[in-house]
Design an enzyme around this catalytic site. Structure first.
Site, PDB file in Angstrom:
ATOM      1  N   GLU A  49      10.126  78.758  -7.010  1.00 50.03           N
ATOM      2  CA  GLU A  49      11.233  79.721  -7.078  1.00 50.03           C
ATOM      3  C   GLU A  49      12.301  79.339  -8.101  1.00 50.03           C
ATOM      4  O   GLU A  49      13.504  79.377  -7.823  1.00 50.03           O
ATOM      5  CB  GLU A  49      11.830  79.943  -5.687  1.00 50.03           C
ATOM      6  CG  GLU A  49      10.813  80.523  -4.715  1.00 50.03           C
ATOM      7  CD  GLU A  49      11.320  80.670  -3.279  1.00 50.03           C
ATOM      8  OE1 GLU A  49      12.482  80.299  -3.008  1.00 50.03           O
ATOM      9  OE2 GLU A  49      10.539  81.127  -2.425  1.00 50.03           O
TER      10      GLU A  49
ATOM     11  N   GLU B  63       1.780  84.712  -1.463  1.00 47.03           N
ATOM     12  CA  GLU B  63       2.385  84.651  -0.128  1.00 47.03           C
ATOM     13  C   GLU B  63       2.512  86.053   0.472  1.00 47.03           C
ATOM     14  O   GLU B  63       3.557  86.427   1.010  1.00 47.03           O
ATOM     15  CB  GLU B  63       3.761  83.974  -0.184  1.00 47.03           C
ATOM     16  CG  GLU B  63       3.744  82.580  -0.763  1.00 47.03           C
ATOM     17  CD  GLU B  63       5.120  81.909  -0.779  1.00 47.03           C
ATOM     18  OE1 GLU B  63       6.022  82.363  -0.028  1.00 47.03           O
ATOM     19  OE2 GLU B  63       5.303  80.928  -1.531  1.00 47.03           O
TER      20      GLU B  63
END
Length: 567
Positions: free
Chosen positions: A343, A444
């Site tokens: 991220e 995800e």
């Protein structure tokens, strides 16, 4: 698959345009906050050209219309919330996904050439509750395309809804051209994706078995699809027999939900333990499931454990080097993929403390210690067109910067924590990422919707878009069973082991994407079929009743695959 004609009927019944002439456009739009509105014409609006990887107008379900050049200008804005507002002519239906499309631009003294600002398109119901929209990072002097969506998930529709356009700072004038709101045509998109999937994921095959086999009964069974779909697991979940049963039957790969993260393996400085990770990896080994390495570092500060946050300078650098040596050397050659620093579009903890090169150094050192895995970036909201920090363009810029610094970026992770997904919005993001030439994985995936039928439709949308896109090479679900999910209302399997509608949809798609064929060998000794890429077994029954078997692979290729079989 499960999309109904009722959904099709809604496609063209709810369209909003700001294409009205003169005073009608101003009458439709009203100021929101402090600003003035006026109508203008741009005789040659500069808009981005269609993406080279996008579907052509011949096979796309909804070709993009050319911009009209007529726009509404919001000037003299005093703040970020000031802009334009318009009530939709009809209230949106409940549990129907809508697209928000159009163009926005910037001008004025506060919008110098080349400057960029986030423009937010927000749809709110009559009680002021936001239900979605979109975000465009617009560049002054150019038109930016809105790729938004929304849905009202209540059982009853609202009495009305309004669309707001705002976002840039005070002093920046805001332009809106050809704004439209319309129900998504899921049926047309599904037809398009089936055609695209057939082209991207299947191939004609000719098995040459010899003339003496002519007329012999033959059966071809696909035993593995070359496009893996996996799921995350954790220590608690694998104690549940129902979880293990569904996971081993319906998923190809695994990823550890938390057990490999730094805050998990070294919560207290110097006390390192990989026992839980080792247990999960051993579980995957027993069941023949490759494991993705998630993740070595996490760039978001609140995901960094307190003792690491307390370090600075050389002490922090030493801790980073120690983490790399500890994890990467321990599992050398073990993982096909690593997510190196999770991220980075949303966090810069290490970069702010150790300099701009630290992210690339993490990649370089990982590759030096273990050259076998593909090293991924991984981030969220990239596919949703709702986050100015996570546009596909910014993701590509991040990858490019890492590569210039010597990082061997081997793949792009798109997390896929989605709400009311829209197929062409997802495809647009994937097209933009594909210009890097790197494989893309959905890493995800979960879709959240309290209504199980809506959840099933949403899941199918994302799975089909990913499977049909040539840049995507795999999908990982971020859980599938109630009680073992990060997000609520996202499970496919109830706590008692029963499949809900989303679970049945998932299993149905996996069956649809598996090829089997049976028949007779023709007089030339050939057997022809068209199948998905992957591993197969051919079974031939001789005239004497003897059963013969042989394995073969079907890979990518433009022309037919011709195989000489030794049976």
């Amino acid at each position: 698959m499960a999309f109904t004609e009722e959904t099709t009927h809604l496609v063209m019944n709810h369209v909003e345009h700001c294409e009205d002439g003169g005073g009608l456009a101003v009458a439709g739009w009203t100021p929101s906050g402090s600003c003035t509105l006026s109508v203008h014409d741009d005789p040659a609006p500069e808009t981005p050209p269609p993406h080279p990887l996008s579907a052509t107008e011949d096979d796309a379900d909804e070709p993009r219309p050319r911009p009209s050049g007529r726009y509404v200008l919001a000037a003299h804005r005093a703040g970020e919330r000031d802009g334009l507002c318009r009530e939709l002519s009809r209230a949106p239906a409940a549990k129907v996904t809508y697209r928000v499309a159009g163009w926005v631009g910037l001008q004025g003294a506060g919008a110098a050439d080349g400057c960029c600002h986030a423009v937010r398109v927000e749809v709110c119901t009559d009680d002021g509750r936001p239900v979605g929209g979109g975000v465009v990072v617009a560049e002054a002097g150019k038109w930016g395309e809105i790729m938004g969506s929304f849905r009202v998930d209540d059982d009853e529709p609202p009495r009305c809804a309004k669309v707001f356009v705002h976002g840039p700072p005070a002093g920046v004038d805001l332009k809106v051209m050809d704004l439209q709101v319309f129900a998504v045509n899921k049926i047309a998109r599904l037809r398009h994706l089936r055609k695209k999937t057939d082209k991207v994921r299947k191939r004609d095959v000719v098995l040459k078995l010899g003339r003496r086999t002519g007329g012999t009964a033959i059966r071809v069974v696909q035993v593995e699809n070359s496009f893996p779909i996996g799921a995350c697991i954790n220590k608690t979940a694998i104690q549940n027999p129902a979880f293990v049963d569904f996971f081993t039957k319906h998923f190809d790969w695994a990823v550890l939900e938390n057990e490999l993260k730094w805050y998990y393996t070294e919560a207290v400085q110097g006390q390192v333990s990989y026992s839980d990770a080792d247990e999960l990896i051993a579980f995957c080994d027993r069941h023949g499931k490759p494991v993705r390495g998630h993740c070595i570092f996490w760039a978001v500060e609140n995901a960094v454990q307190p003792w690491v946050r307390a370090l600075n300078g050389d002490h922090l650098r030493a801790a980073v080097e120690g983490r790399l040596r500890s994890l990467v050397t321990r599992y050398g050659g073990r993982f096909p993929h690593y997510e190196v620093n999770n991220e980075m579009l949303h966090g810069a903890f290490f970069q702010q403390r150790l300099g701009d090169d630290i992210n690339a150094r993490m990649f370089r050192e990982t590759a030096r210690m273990d050259p076998s895995p593909a090293l991924f970036v991984n981030d969220y909201n990239v596919e949703s067109a709702n986050d100015p920090n996570a546009t596909p363009e910014r993701y590509v810029e991040l990858v490019t910067d890492l590569q210039k610094r010597g990082a061997a970026v081997g793949g792009i992770g798109v997390q896929g924590h989605v709400t009311h997904p829209v197929g062409d919005v997802i495809c647009d993001a994937l097209d933009k990422l594909a210009v890097t030439g790197l494989p893309v994985w959905i890493t995800e995936l979960d879709v959240s919707a309290a209504d199980e039928a809506v959840r099933a439709d949403d899941l199918e949308i994302v799975l089909r878009e990913a499977f049909a896109h040539p840049a995507v090479e795999g999908i990982m679900l971020w859980g599938f069973m109630q009680g073992n999910m990060w997000r609520s209302h996202a499970h496919l399997v109830d706590a008692d082991g029963k499949l809900n509608e989303a679970g049945h949809r998932y299993v149905g798609l996996r069956q649809e994407w598996t090829s089997h064929a049976r028949g007779q060998v023709d007089g030339s000794g050939h057997f022809k079929f068209r199948g998905f890429h992957g591993k197969y077994v051919v079974q031939l029954t001789t005239g004497a009743g003897e059963m013969k078997h042989q394995q073969f692979d079907v890979g990518k290729g433009d022309g037919p695959l011709v195989l000489d079989m030794d049976l």
